[in-house]
Structures are given as structure tokens and as C-alpha cells.
Design a protein around this motif. Structure first.
Motif, PDB file in Angstrom:
ATOM      1  N   PRO A  36     -40.690 -23.806  49.315  1.00  0.00           N
ATOM      2  CA  PRO A  36     -41.865 -23.212  48.690  1.00  0.00           C
ATOM      3  C   PRO A  36     -42.699 -22.425  49.687  1.00  0.00           C
ATOM      4  O   PRO A  36     -42.734 -22.740  50.884  1.00  0.00           O
ATOM      5  N   ALA A  37     -43.383 -21.405  49.189  1.00  0.00           N
ATOM      6  CA  ALA A  37     -44.308 -20.642  50.020  1.00  0.00           C
ATOM      7  C   ALA A  37     -45.632 -21.379  50.108  1.00  0.00           C
ATOM      8  O   ALA A  37     -45.989 -22.160  49.226  1.00  0.00           O
ATOM      9  N   HIS A  56     -43.385 -32.629  47.765  1.00  0.00           N
ATOM     10  CA  HIS A  56     -44.618 -31.897  48.041  1.00  0.00           C
ATOM     11  C   HIS A  56     -45.220 -32.264  49.399  1.00  0.00           C
ATOM     12  O   HIS A  56     -46.206 -31.644  49.820  1.00  0.00           O
ATOM     13  N   HIS A  57     -44.630 -33.250  50.082  1.00  0.00           N
ATOM     14  CA  HIS A  57     -45.146 -33.655  51.387  1.00  0.00           C
ATOM     15  C   HIS A  57     -44.493 -32.908  52.541  1.00  0.00           C
ATOM     16  O   HIS A  57     -45.164 -32.582  53.523  1.00  0.00           O
ATOM     17  N   ALA A  58     -43.162 -32.728  52.461  1.00  0.00           N
ATOM     18  CA  ALA A  58     -42.431 -32.259  53.633  1.00  0.00           C
ATOM     19  C   ALA A  58     -41.079 -31.691  53.233  1.00  0.00           C
ATOM     20  O   ALA A  58     -40.521 -32.029  52.185  1.00  0.00           O
ATOM     21  N   PRO A  75     -36.327 -23.858  57.547  1.00  0.00           N
ATOM     22  CA  PRO A  75     -37.700 -24.343  57.590  1.00  0.00           C
ATOM     23  C   PRO A  75     -38.562 -23.594  56.580  1.00  0.00           C
ATOM     24  O   PRO A  75     -38.282 -22.441  56.228  1.00  0.00           O
ATOM     25  N   ALA A  76     -39.617 -24.225  56.144  1.00  0.00           N
ATOM     26  CA  ALA A  76     -40.576 -23.574  55.258  1.00  0.00           C
ATOM     27  C   ALA A  76     -41.578 -22.773  56.085  1.00  0.00           C
ATOM     28  O   ALA A  76     -41.861 -23.109  57.241  1.00  0.00           O
ATOM     29  N   PHE A 112     -46.738 -27.118  52.270  1.00  0.00           N
ATOM     30  CA  PHE A 112     -46.945 -28.558  52.141  1.00  0.00           C
ATOM     31  C   PHE A 112     -48.343 -29.008  52.600  1.00  0.00           C
ATOM     32  O   PHE A 112     -48.473 -29.901  53.454  1.00  0.00           O
ATOM     33  N   PRO A 113     -49.392 -28.416  52.045  1.00  0.00           N
ATOM     34  CA  PRO A 113     -50.742 -28.846  52.455  1.00  0.00           C
ATOM     35  C   PRO A 113     -51.005 -30.317  52.175  1.00  0.00           C
ATOM     36  O   PRO A 113     -51.834 -30.929  52.857  1.00  0.00           O
TER      37      PRO A 113
END
Length: 448
Positions: free
Chosen positions: A173-174, A338-340, A349-350, A355-356
Motif C-alpha cells: 500500500p501507498a 495494516h501494521h507492517a 518494501p513499501a 503503515f502509520p
């Protein structure tokens, strides 16, 4: 995602057996996916002298599983004692393994399947209490982590192989629009609890929990990006010995380093090879496939340094509100998507800022997943360390030859990744999914 933590001590024996069976089967599906996706010729081929043939890794995880779970825990008759030496990682260097009389692809698959059938029978029958090796199913958890570690190694082998892409996954995800991706976070001086004495499946080098004092330090809010590293490369960073340690400069000249591994310049654009695809290097992703020496040279160039292992762990775990150390930056709950970026859900890698919800209490992001992070610390035992259940997992590697890496990568499974987990490697290694972030000691003015 699935992983087991301290809550397993409260499970009934049957619940624990069920959870362990899920982890074993989930892990084996990943091993099968990494080996079934290529033909037999690719399985037995050595794609780099740094790595074993994929077929060696496959049979090796079966051999370890047989020795620990079938023979030791289960007390069963040895299935293949004749291959123990072939799959002993300490007896044969990776470069030599293709010349050994290894099991072939189909024989390896049959072997690991037979071992797994025996393991499920052992799991159904053996008490999971009363002996340190089996308390809370530790030996089963050790084997799950061992296989997942080899799965990440096999993923690195896939990155080194030549040929058309065979692995596929959606992009990560962005980050949310407007996310700030630069800057530093101040971690105030004080002591915190490092390591663990409570995590049931923690390995020996993570133990025991102990108090460590850390002075004030600033740490990057996110890993160093490819865009950051472009500037180092383009400024002549690989041609200027002043940024490099003596050892690092010798390594650079010997290896002919000019940029991170898998990077190639095409005109004015840096390109990279990633699992058989050639693409422009994404500016916002964490830089990856850099050695400790390259990470240290960049930090020197940037007027910073690499964090110590204790600094990294305090930034990742310490909650100033409660004064305790968490299992993960976001809390004690097992990692969720949603964490990592973990578990090979994505093959890269994102971008930084993703992942705020995985940030630490201090606001440091992406400490878990994406890329392993080099630290400045030599691999050494904690005070009170005890080798268990065998010296060859950690103890024989202690010393200045190895540097500690933390945090896991996109290829690390949650079962083998937590904020206390310690990885280590030679400072010259670049084929691993490693990057870094910087730290520095604040000035007096910055603390006032």
C-alpha cells in the motif's frame, strides 16, 4: 497473519496443539510455494555461491525437523540418519553443497512429507509441559521459525536467480496522502527493558530481559530511502575513502562496489533487477541490498551514525506512558497487514510513510518489516545468556565478525519477527533484504 505470543501459556493442551498444527502447515505451504514454482533443473542449480541450491534448503528443513521433533521430542526411530551430515550447515559451506550427493527434488519432497506426518503424530501424543524443550511447544516453535528463516533465504535465492519472473504478489500500500517522510525523533535518555524472558518462542539470543540505560539520541523517523541514497552515490560517495571505514574501503575496492546490489545505471536513470523484473529504482522505497559498510559510509556522509542495537530496540519498544517495553512498536498484538510489510505478501518494501498504525509510541515508523536494518552493534550475548537448546544457533557466532540487524523484512514471516528478534550477518553481506536508518547524538541546544 498468524503468530503466537505470550497468550499461548493460557491455552489448553488441545488448543495449543491446534495452533501449532496451523503454524506448521502454514509454514510448509510457503516452502512448497517457493520450490514448486521452478522446475527440477532450477531446484538443483546453485544460483550464487553465496546461497545453497533450493533443493538443499528444502531437505535441510526436513532434516532439522526430524532430528528435533521426531527423534528428540518424539523419541522415535531415525528416518534418515544417513543424510544428517549432508544437511549439517556447519559441515558444508554453501559453495560446496551442489557437489554433495543430495536428495533429488522428488525424493526431498517425499522426505519432508514423511517427516511432517511423523511430526503431526508426535504433536498429538507428546505432553507439552514438564520439559523445557516442550514447554509451551517450544521445540515446535523453534522448527517453525527455522523453516521460515530458510524460506526467507530461499526468497533471497530467487532474487539471485536469472530468468523470467516466477514469483508474483501485489504491490504494498501507498502511504496516506500528505504523510511526512523525513525528519528525526528524539528518544529521551533513560533505562528500558531490553530482550525478553516472557516470549514463549523467543530464541536464546533474545534472552533474558535486562535493564539497559540509553543516553538521549535522535533516530530517523523512517528508513533511508533510495532517493536519499541516490544523492550519496551521485556525490561520489563510492569514490571517496573519507566516508568509509578502513575495512569498508578495502571491501569496496576488492568487490568493485559502485552502488547497491542489483542497481545498474541506464543513462540518467538507476534501474534494478527484482525477482526477474527490471525496473527503475523507486525513489520512495527504503534502500535495500546494501552492506553494513555501505550503510556506515552513508551515515558518515550524512553527518550521522548507525543506531546501536539498544537504541533501535528502545525506539521500537519503549512506551514512555507506561514505562514498559512492548512486543511490537504498535503494542502487544500480533502483526496484521495494516501494521507492517511482512510474510512475503508483497515482493518489495513499501514506500516510507506506509503503515502509520505500526508506528512506535515515539512516532518512529516501519521499524518492523520492509527491510532488515543494520545496527552499529557486534553480535554478542546478553547478560545471563544461556545457550538453548544448542550452541550452534547463536553462541558460535558471537563476536566482532558479525553485525546485528533488526526489524525483519518484507520476506520475514511474523513467526520469526518481533521487536526482540535478533538477526546477524557478516558486514559485507548484500544479498539479504537489508537497509538501515540513521541516528545521531543531539546537541545541547537541541535538548534545551
Amino acid at each position: 497473519m498468524s503468530t503466537l505470543g505470550p497468550e499461548i501459556v493460557d491455552l489448553s493442551a488441545e488448543e495449543l496443539r491446534e495452533r501449532v498444527a496451523v503454524e506448521l502447515d502454514r509454514t510448509r505451504r510457503r516452502s512448497a510455494a517457493l520450490t514448486d514454482v521452478v522446475d527440477d533443473e532450477e531446484l538443483v542449480k546453485q544460483h550464487s555461491p553465496l546461497m545453497s541450491p533450493l533443493v538443499w534448503d528444502l531437505a535441510h528443513v526436513g532434516s532439522q525437523e526430524e532430528q528435533w521433533l521426531v527423534r528428540d521430542v518424539g523419541g522415535r526411530r531415525a528416518l534418515r540418519p544417513d543424510i544428517d551430515d549432508l544437511y549439517d550447515a556447519f559441515q558444508h559451506a554453501r559453495a560446496e553443497r551442489p557437489e554433495l550427493p543430495l536428495l533429488g527434488p522428488e525424493e526431498s519432497r517425499q522426505y519432508v512429507a514423511t517427516v511432517r506426518d511423523k511430526v503431526h503424530d508426535v504433536l498429538d501424543r507428546v505432553p507439552l509441559r514438564g520439559r523445557r524443550l516442550v514447554d509451551n511447544a517450544f521445540a515446535f516453535g523453534m522448527i517453525v521459525q527455522h523453516e521460515q528463516q530458510h524460506d526467507e533465504t530461499m526468497l533471497a535465492t530467487h532474487q539471485l536467480r536469472r530468468g523470467d519472473p516466477v514469483l508474483h504478489a501485489p504491490d504494498p500500500p501507498a502511504p496516506p496522502e500528505g504523510t511526512e517522510t523525513s525528519g528525526e525523533v528524539l528518544i529521551p535518555a533513560g533505562s528500558f527493558t531490553m530482550g525478553t524472558s516472557e516470549e514463549p518462542w523467543a530464541l536464546d539470543n533474545e534472552r533474558p530481559a535486562h535493564r539497559v540505560h540509553v543516553d538521549d539520541f535522535l533516530i530517523d523517523a523512517h528508513p533511508v530511502t533510495n532517493a536519499d541514497f541516490f544523492r550519496f552515490v551521485d556525490s561520489g560517495g563510492y569514490q571517496q575513502p573519507r566516508w568509509w571505514s578502513e575495512e569498508g574501503w578495502r571491501y569496496l575496492r576488492h568487490a568493485g562496489l559502485e552502488a547497491p546490489l542489483f542497481w545498474r545505471r541506464s543513462g540518467d536513470v538507476w534501474m534494478r533487477r527484482r525477482f526477474g523484473r527490471v525496473e527503475p529504482v523507486p525513489a520512495r522505497e527504503p534502500v535495500m541490498h546494501v552492506s553494513f559498510h555501505e550503510a556506515l559510509a552513508y551515515a558518515n556522509w550524512a553527518g550521522k551514525r548507525l543506531p546501536t542495537e539498544a537504541e533501535w530496540e528502545k525506539a521500537a519498544r519503549f512506551d514512555p506512558r507506561s514505562g514498559r517495553s512492548r512486543r511490537y512498536p504498535w503494542g502487544d498484538a500480533a502483526p496484521e497487514p495494516h501494521h507492517a510489510n511482512l510474510g512475503q505478501r508483497h515482493l518489495r518494501p513499501a514506500p516510507v510513510g506506509s503503515f502509520p498504525e505500526g508506528r512506535s509510541p515515539a512516532g518512529v515508523g516501519q521499524l518492523i518489516g520492509d527491510v532488515w536494518e543494520w545496527t552499529a552493534t557486534d553480535f554478542a550475548p546478553y547478560p545471563g545468556f544461556e545457550a538453548f537448546p544448542y550452541r550452534e544457533y547463536s553462541e558460535v557466532f558471537f563476536g566482532p565478525s558479525y553485525k546485528v540487524l533488526r526489524g525483519g523484512s518484507f520476506g520475514t514471516d511474523p513467526a520469526a519477527c518481533r521487536a526482540t528478534f535478533r538477526n546477524w550477518d557478516f558486514p559485507v553481506r548484500r544479498q539479504i533484504f537489508a537497509g538501515f536508518r540513521c541516528a545521531r547524538t543531539p546537541s545541547r541546544a537541541e535538548l534545551d
